[in-house]
Design a protein around this motif. Structure first.
Motif, PDB file in Angstrom:
ATOM      1  N   TRP A  38      63.825 -87.856  14.975  1.00 22.80           N
ATOM      2  CA  TRP A  38      65.059 -87.650  15.730  1.00 22.80           C
ATOM      3  C   TRP A  38      66.068 -87.085  14.734  1.00 22.80           C
ATOM      4  N   MET A  39      66.328 -85.789  14.874  1.00 25.06           N
ATOM      5  CA  MET A  39      67.138 -85.043  13.897  1.00 25.06           C
ATOM      6  C   MET A  39      68.622 -85.191  14.242  1.00 25.06           C
ATOM      7  N   PRO A  40      69.400 -85.856  13.380  1.00 31.41           N
ATOM      8  CA  PRO A  40      70.819 -86.060  13.679  1.00 31.41           C
ATOM      9  C   PRO A  40      71.701 -84.965  13.086  1.00 31.41           C
ATOM     10  N   GLY A  41      72.917 -84.885  13.595  1.00 32.86           N
ATOM     11  CA  GLY A  41      73.872 -83.929  13.055  1.00 32.86           C
ATOM     12  C   GLY A  41      75.155 -83.917  13.854  1.00 32.86           C
ATOM     13  N   THR A  42      76.112 -83.135  13.399  1.00 31.34           N
ATOM     14  CA  THR A  42      77.394 -82.973  14.082  1.00 31.34           C
ATOM     15  C   THR A  42      77.736 -81.491  14.174  1.00 31.34           C
ATOM     16  N   ASP A  43      78.611 -81.171  15.128  1.00 33.64           N
ATOM     17  CA  ASP A  43      78.950 -79.779  15.435  1.00 33.64           C
ATOM     18  C   ASP A  43      80.407 -79.518  15.069  1.00 33.64           C
ATOM     19  N   HIS A  44      80.646 -78.362  14.419  1.00 35.73           N
ATOM     20  CA  HIS A  44      82.011 -78.024  14.002  1.00 35.73           C
ATOM     21  C   HIS A  44      82.937 -77.743  15.175  1.00 35.73           C
ATOM     22  N   ALA A  45      82.382 -77.279  16.320  1.00 38.28           N
ATOM     23  CA  ALA A  45      83.127 -77.119  17.583  1.00 38.28           C
ATOM     24  C   ALA A  45      84.206 -76.039  17.554  1.00 38.28           C
ATOM     25  N   GLY A  46      84.251 -75.235  16.513  1.00 40.21           N
ATOM     26  CA  GLY A  46      85.093 -74.046  16.502  1.00 40.21           C
ATOM     27  C   GLY A  46      86.532 -74.240  16.937  1.00 40.21           C
ATOM     28  N   ILE A  47      86.886 -73.519  18.002  1.00 42.87           N
ATOM     29  CA  ILE A  47      88.276 -73.480  18.455  1.00 42.87           C
ATOM     30  C   ILE A  47      88.779 -74.849  18.891  1.00 42.87           C
ATOM     31  N   ALA A  48      87.874 -75.707  19.416  1.00 35.10           N
ATOM     32  CA  ALA A  48      88.296 -77.030  19.864  1.00 35.10           C
ATOM     33  C   ALA A  48      88.798 -77.867  18.688  1.00 35.10           C
ATOM     34  N   THR A  49      88.080 -77.807  17.564  1.00 37.79           N
ATOM     35  CA  THR A  49      88.524 -78.535  16.375  1.00 37.79           C
ATOM     36  C   THR A  49      89.798 -77.911  15.818  1.00 37.79           C
TER      37      THR A  49
ATOM     38  N   LEU B 275      75.238 -98.000  17.464  1.00 41.16           N
ATOM     39  CA  LEU B 275      74.516 -97.971  18.738  1.00 41.16           C
ATOM     40  C   LEU B 275      73.031 -98.276  18.548  1.00 41.16           C
ATOM     41  N   GLY B 276      72.579 -98.280  17.295  1.00 42.78           N
ATOM     42  CA  GLY B 276      71.175 -98.538  17.011  1.00 42.78           C
ATOM     43  C   GLY B 276      70.316 -97.295  17.039  1.00 42.78           C
ATOM     44  N   CYS B 277      70.901 -96.126  17.028  1.00 49.16           N
ATOM     45  CA  CYS B 277      70.144 -94.878  17.119  1.00 49.16           C
ATOM     46  C   CYS B 277      69.186 -94.733  15.935  1.00 49.16           C
ATOM     47  N   SER B 278      67.912 -94.534  16.242  1.00 46.29           N
ATOM     48  CA  SER B 278      66.888 -94.500  15.190  1.00 46.29           C
ATOM     49  C   SER B 278      66.664 -93.077  14.677  1.00 46.29           C
ATOM     50  N   CYS B 279      67.723 -92.466  14.177  1.00 47.18           N
ATOM     51  CA  CYS B 279      67.672 -91.102  13.636  1.00 47.18           C
ATOM     52  C   CYS B 279      67.142 -91.121  12.203  1.00 47.18           C
ATOM     53  N   ASP B 280      66.580 -89.992  11.797  1.00 40.51           N
ATOM     54  CA  ASP B 280      66.160 -89.807  10.407  1.00 40.51           C
ATOM     55  C   ASP B 280      67.381 -89.322   9.631  1.00 40.51           C
ATOM     56  N   TRP B 281      68.147 -90.251   9.081  1.00 34.27           N
ATOM     57  CA  TRP B 281      69.438 -89.917   8.490  1.00 34.27           C
ATOM     58  C   TRP B 281      69.306 -89.098   7.211  1.00 34.27           C
ATOM     59  N   LYS B 282      68.116 -89.080   6.617  1.00 33.54           N
ATOM     60  CA  LYS B 282      67.925 -88.232   5.435  1.00 33.54           C
ATOM     61  C   LYS B 282      67.943 -86.753   5.811  1.00 33.54           C
ATOM     62  N   ARG B 283      67.795 -86.464   7.094  1.00 36.22           N
ATOM     63  CA  ARG B 283      67.779 -85.077   7.554  1.00 36.22           C
ATOM     64  C   ARG B 283      69.064 -84.709   8.308  1.00 36.22           C
ATOM     65  N   GLU B 284      70.100 -85.505   8.155  1.00 39.79           N
ATOM     66  CA  GLU B 284      71.363 -85.229   8.867  1.00 39.79           C
ATOM     67  C   GLU B 284      71.912 -83.866   8.459  1.00 39.79           C
ATOM     68  N   ARG B 285      72.375 -83.103   9.460  1.00 43.10           N
ATOM     69  CA  ARG B 285      72.936 -81.780   9.194  1.00 43.10           C
ATOM     70  C   ARG B 285      74.277 -81.596   9.904  1.00 43.10           C
ATOM     71  N   PHE B 286      75.023 -80.620   9.402  1.00 50.03           N
ATOM     72  CA  PHE B 286      76.288 -80.185  10.015  1.00 50.03           C
ATOM     73  C   PHE B 286      76.125 -78.707  10.342  1.00 50.03           C
ATOM     74  N   THR B 287      76.639 -78.280  11.480  1.00 48.14           N
ATOM     75  CA  THR B 287      76.364 -76.909  11.938  1.00 48.14           C
ATOM     76  C   THR B 287      76.895 -75.826  11.001  1.00 48.14           C
ATOM     77  N   MET B 288      77.784 -76.183  10.083  1.00 46.62           N
ATOM     78  CA  MET B 288      78.268 -75.193   9.130  1.00 46.62           C
ATOM     79  C   MET B 288      77.705 -75.418   7.728  1.00 46.62           C
ATOM     80  N   ASP B 289      76.632 -76.218   7.616  1.00 48.05           N
ATOM     81  CA  ASP B 289      75.950 -76.346   6.335  1.00 48.05           C
ATOM     82  C   ASP B 289      75.484 -74.966   5.872  1.00 48.05           C
ATOM     83  N   GLU B 290      75.391 -74.800   4.563  1.00 50.76           N
ATOM     84  CA  GLU B 290      75.047 -73.484   4.012  1.00 50.76           C
ATOM     85  C   GLU B 290      73.713 -72.969   4.558  1.00 50.76           C
ATOM     86  N   GLY B 291      72.721 -73.822   4.607  1.00 55.73           N
ATOM     87  CA  GLY B 291      71.412 -73.398   5.083  1.00 55.73           C
ATOM     88  C   GLY B 291      71.430 -72.941   6.527  1.00 55.73           C
TER      89      GLY B 291
END
Length: 297
Positions: free
Chosen positions: A79-90, A135-151
């Motif tokens: 379960w790949m976790p991450g967050t979104d920069h959301a552009g204009i909304a942010t 919430l108890g979400c069983s995400c693989d936190w070692k793979r957490e990403r952000f949508t504006m990460d360099e990769g």
């Protein structure tokens, strides 16, 4: 002497203890070399515009049920976790936050504003991750990403260039949603439509040869100067004898053709004849491209 059960369940104590145990033993970490059949979910990344709400709770609970079910069935689950920069909304929420502190975005300049956005991301990105864990979400936190990460940004650029080289991306004129306050384009998801009580106006366009005229019905008479055609339905007998003729556009010295279109003309609406203004209406833009009509802005 053994301690008895507490009179009330304390979720904070129990859930934090067991979640820490799960993380310590890497029960959520996916091993691609395990040989087990894979099962993965990429989390719809929450926007960093604020904290999670009940919609996120419902959505992520469903994902957690699926991922845990498959894990118990013997799948190698990710379960790949991450967050979104959301552009204009942010952009908007950070600008609003600065305004509450008496700071004008225009005065501090772009670089300082971008710094404030990254500070916001750091604060609310951490909060969102903490909420998901609670919430108890069983995400693989070692793979957490952000949508504006360099990769991820590099991947987007690579795909964009590849599509451009295949001529699948090109530059052209389009009607867009525009925010006059932010001076930027908006997606349809970022634009909130609002219904207003309007009027249906009828305007008579005289035939260029002086033999009569045709009445059009419109809710946008103010765009008349950008008209490039009048459209009728090809099966509308009321206007069949006028198709192909020219009309004189009122208030101008231009003549425009009467054309037919079965998809975008509703013969039961108004007079059954509509003006076509490709540069000022989404449907007219489509119709204009279809019939190779000019755009007057």
């Amino acid at each position: 002497m053994a301690e008895g059960l507490p009179p009330q369940y304390d979720p904070g104590t129990v859930e934090r203890k067991w979640y820490a145990f799960w993380e310590e033993h890497q029960f959520f970490h996916a091993d691609p070399a395990s040989g087990k059949p894979p099962y993965s979910i990429v989390i719809p990344p929450p926007n960093i515009t604020g904290i999670l709400h009940l919609g996120h709770v419902l959505n992520n609970t469903i994902q957690d049920v699926l991922i845990r079910f498959k894990r118990m069935q013997g799948f190698e689950t990710l379960w790949m976790p991450g967050t979104d920069h959301a552009g204009i909304a942010t952009h908007v929420v950070v600008e609003r936050m600065l305004a509450e502190r008496g700071i004008d975005r225009e005065e501090i300049g772009r670089d300082r504003f971008v710094e404030e956005v990254w500070k916001w991301r750091e604060q609310y990105g951490r909060t969102i991750v903490r909420q998901l864990k609670e919430l108890g979400c069983s995400c693989d936190w070692k793979r957490e990403r952000f949508t504006m990460d360099e990769g991820l940004s590099r991947a987007v650029l690579t795909v964009f260039i590849a599509l451009f080289e295949k001529k699948m991306i090109y530059r052209g004129n389009r009607i867009i949603n525009w925010c006059p306050r932010c001076n930027t384009a908006l997606s349809n998801e970022e634009s909130v439509p609002r219904d207003e009580q309007g009027s249906l106006w009828r305007i008579r366009y005289p035939l260029a040869d002086g033999s009569g005229g045709i009445s059009i019905a419109t809710t946008r008479p103010e765009t008349m100067l950008g008209d490039v055609a009048v459209a009728v339905h090809p099966e509308d007998e009321r206007h069949a004898h006028l198709v192909g003729k020219q009309v004189s556009l009122p208030l101008t010295d231009r003549s425009i053709p009467i054309i037919t279109d079965a998809e975008l003309v509703d013969r039961t609406f108004g007079t059954g004849a509509v003006k076509v203004t490709p540069a000022h209406d989404f449907n007219d833009f489509i119709l204009g491209n279809k019939h190779d009509l000019p755009q007057i802005v």
